[in-house]
Write a protein that holds these residues in place. Structure first.
Motif, PDB file in Angstrom:
ATOM      1  N   ASP A 221      43.550 119.996 -27.190  1.00  0.00           N
ATOM      2  CA  ASP A 221      44.895 120.161 -27.450  1.00  0.00           C
ATOM      3  C   ASP A 221      45.404 120.720 -26.511  1.00  0.00           C
ATOM      4  N   VAL A 222      46.893 120.299 -26.360  1.00  0.00           N
ATOM      5  CA  VAL A 222      47.763 120.552 -25.122  1.00  0.00           C
ATOM      6  C   VAL A 222      48.847 121.394 -25.577  1.00  0.00           C
ATOM      7  N   SER A 223      48.863 121.319 -27.198  1.00  0.00           N
ATOM      8  CA  SER A 223      50.178 122.209 -27.590  1.00  0.00           C
ATOM      9  C   SER A 223      50.070 123.539 -27.881  1.00  0.00           C
ATOM     10  N   ASP A 226      52.104 124.193 -34.211  1.00  0.00           N
ATOM     11  CA  ASP A 226      51.829 123.454 -35.025  1.00  0.00           C
ATOM     12  C   ASP A 226      52.872 122.284 -34.854  1.00  0.00           C
ATOM     13  N   GLU A 227      54.140 122.649 -34.604  1.00  0.00           N
ATOM     14  CA  GLU A 227      54.987 121.474 -34.379  1.00  0.00           C
ATOM     15  C   GLU A 227      54.783 120.681 -33.375  1.00  0.00           C
ATOM     16  N   GLN A 228      54.413 121.107 -32.256  1.00  0.00           N
ATOM     17  CA  GLN A 228      53.803 120.433 -30.995  1.00  0.00           C
ATOM     18  C   GLN A 228      52.732 119.558 -31.343  1.00  0.00           C
ATOM     19  N   ALA A 229      51.735 120.074 -32.065  1.00  0.00           N
ATOM     20  CA  ALA A 229      50.488 119.483 -32.392  1.00  0.00           C
ATOM     21  C   ALA A 229      51.062 118.220 -33.109  1.00  0.00           C
ATOM     22  N   GLU A 230      51.674 118.451 -33.988  1.00  0.00           N
ATOM     23  CA  GLU A 230      52.252 117.083 -34.782  1.00  0.00           C
ATOM     24  C   GLU A 230      53.104 116.249 -34.208  1.00  0.00           C
ATOM     25  N   TYR A 231      53.717 116.533 -33.219  1.00  0.00           N
ATOM     26  CA  TYR A 231      54.465 115.713 -32.148  1.00  0.00           C
ATOM     27  C   TYR A 231      53.373 114.845 -31.472  1.00  0.00           C
ATOM     28  N   VAL A 232      52.525 115.634 -30.729  1.00  0.00           N
ATOM     29  CA  VAL A 232      51.475 114.775 -30.195  1.00  0.00           C
ATOM     30  C   VAL A 232      50.712 113.776 -30.968  1.00  0.00           C
ATOM     31  N   ALA A 233      50.395 114.234 -32.310  1.00  0.00           N
ATOM     32  CA  ALA A 233      49.700 113.381 -33.138  1.00  0.00           C
ATOM     33  C   ALA A 233      50.408 111.987 -33.429  1.00  0.00           C
ATOM     34  N   PHE A 255      61.882 113.277 -35.023  1.00  0.00           N
ATOM     35  CA  PHE A 255      60.745 114.548 -35.167  1.00  0.00           C
ATOM     36  C   PHE A 255      61.203 115.409 -34.406  1.00  0.00           C
ATOM     37  N   ALA A 256      61.345 115.272 -33.005  1.00  0.00           N
ATOM     38  CA  ALA A 256      61.780 116.441 -32.044  1.00  0.00           C
ATOM     39  C   ALA A 256      63.041 117.213 -32.452  1.00  0.00           C
ATOM     40  N   THR A 265      59.950 120.715 -23.310  1.00  0.00           N
ATOM     41  CA  THR A 265      59.000 120.979 -23.982  1.00  0.00           C
ATOM     42  C   THR A 265      58.426 119.568 -24.134  1.00  0.00           C
ATOM     43  N   VAL A 266      58.975 118.510 -24.756  1.00  0.00           N
ATOM     44  CA  VAL A 266      58.348 117.237 -25.035  1.00  0.00           C
ATOM     45  C   VAL A 266      58.041 116.628 -23.484  1.00  0.00           C
TER      46      VAL A 266
END
Length: 405
Positions: A221-223, A226-233, A255-256, A265-266
């Motif tokens: 995990d690099v997030s 939770d929002e960052q994790a969902e973006y990465v997913a 989404f971002a 951040t992205v």
């Protein structure tokens, strides 16, 4: 289709296969599976069907669904009545629930259905950030608990594995922790449309994941949220076919914006994610030309300068071997130990023995674990694989017997 039970309290785990991931746009659901679980996490039933989306099927090389199968499948309106009954009075569960709930609500909206009450949902990906210390992909989470995920990218397989993952979380936290959440789920308004016949897949071909997919399942995990994790997913879903369509780009941007992720951040997530991919790719000590091309393709998709990848693949990443478990290795009170495999002594006996010495036995492999005890130290189980990824020593049952019996 198996008969649908009367509404009752519990969980309903769902998984969609879709033409893409832009639920609010042109993408559609093409397969769904629903798994029922009791409040204690025990699985009691499963239902699945293909869905005719009335459009092309998107990445068929990923989900393996053919146009021939879809022609005989019901449209979403034909399954809505049964689906509403399956979800009524239950907490809806999904891995990356943001994705599945958006498709559920979009498809119900197109079917002109309103539930009358809000859905109560929970995300096992978010739970994993709390209980597993950052694991995010379904494959990674299942490996931590040794849950089988053979045949991923079929709704029935992913839904079943997610339901088993939920059961592991319920077992590790205690049923009372979920009582309030279960009590919030209410009966849904019935759907007045006609009920069609559900059509499950019949010809399921063996799925051989690509190099890129194999390493995606192992990326840490690099997030930071939770929002960052969902973006990465969502990014991971794009990477599987190494192509980023304009619709997918729009969905990522949307989404971002919706979650308030700033551009900086992205960009940081893209760079960190690519760095993690390269490190995993070096795990076997070599990067082939095909693997190198895949990584450069990913860099281009993520708008990361290709020079970063070229520099990274030019120099092998040092792989740190797990420390050997020797006679000098000592467990201290409070240390976490994970047991895996069929041992000569019952697992409950070993757990009791460890507790007497102040050692904590946990069901899942996380970075916090000090030791993994396996029936076979050379095990290829998910737990053993996670231990090796984290550099956690793996020993046999005899090691415990020599010290704690």
């Amino acid at each position: 289709m198996t008969s649908i039970p009367a509404p009752s309290s519990g969980f309903a785990t769902i998984d969609f296969e879709t033409t893409g991931f832009y639920a609010e746009g042109t993408d559609r659901a093409i397969e769904i599976s629903v798994v029922h679980s009791e409040p204690d996490g025990t699985i009691t039933g499963q239902w699945e069907t293909l869905i005719n989306p009335g459009r092309d099927l998107g990445r068929q090389d990923i989900h393996g669904i053919s146009a021939r199968e879809i022609l005989r499948a019901p449209q979403f309106t034909g399954i809505t009545a049964d689906l509403v009954d399956l979800l009524s009075q239950r907490v809806v569960v999904a891995h990356n629930a943001s994705f599945d709930m958006r498709f559920l609500e979009a498809e119900l909206g197109r079917a002109a259905y309103w539930a009358g009450v809000p859905f109560v949902s929970i995300c096992t990906m978010r739970l994993a950030r709390t209980h597993l210390g950052g694991s995010s992909t379904l494959a990674d989470c299942c490996a931590a608990f040794d849950i089988d995920l053979s045949g991923a990218h079929r709704a029935a397989v992913d839904a079943r594995a997610t339901a088993e993952l939920l059961g592991a979380f319920v077992a590790s936290t205690g049923q009372s922790s979920w009582r309030d959440l279960l009590g919030q789920a209410e009966r849904l308004a019935p759907y007045a449309g006609e009920r069609g016949e559900w059509l499950a897949r019949t010809n399921v071909e063996d799925y051989s994941p690509s190099f890129l997919e194999r390493i995606l399942d192992r990326v840490p995990d690099v997030s930071d949220s939770d929002e960052q994790a969902e973006y990465v997913a969502l990014v991971e879903r794009c990477l599987l076919d190494r192509y980023l369509s304009e619709h997918e780009k729009d969905a990522l941007v949307a989404f971002a914006e919706r979650t308030g992720l700033p551009r900086a951040t992205v960009e940081r997530l893209h760079r960190d994610y690519l760095a993690a991919l390269v490190k995993i790719a070096w795990a076997d000590g070599v990067i082939t030309e095909d693997e190198r091309a895949d990584l450069i393709s990913v860099a281009q998709l993520l708008e990361v300068p290709a020079e970063i990848v070229l520099d990274a693949v030019a120099q092998p990443v040092e792989i740190v071997e797990p420390p050997a478990a020797t006679s000098a290795f000592v467990l201290n009170p409070g240390d976490i130990v994970v047991l895996t495999g069929e041992m000569t002594r019952a697992r409950s006996e070993w757990e009791h023995c460890l507790r007497e010495h102040g050692i904590v036995a946990k069901p899942a492999v996380t970075k916090a674990a000090r030791l993994v005890v396996a029936a076979d130290p050379d095990s290829l189980s998910g737990k053993a694989r996670k231990a090796r990824d984290y550099g956690i020593p793996i020993v046999g049952e005899s090691w415990l017997a020599e010290r704690y019996v």
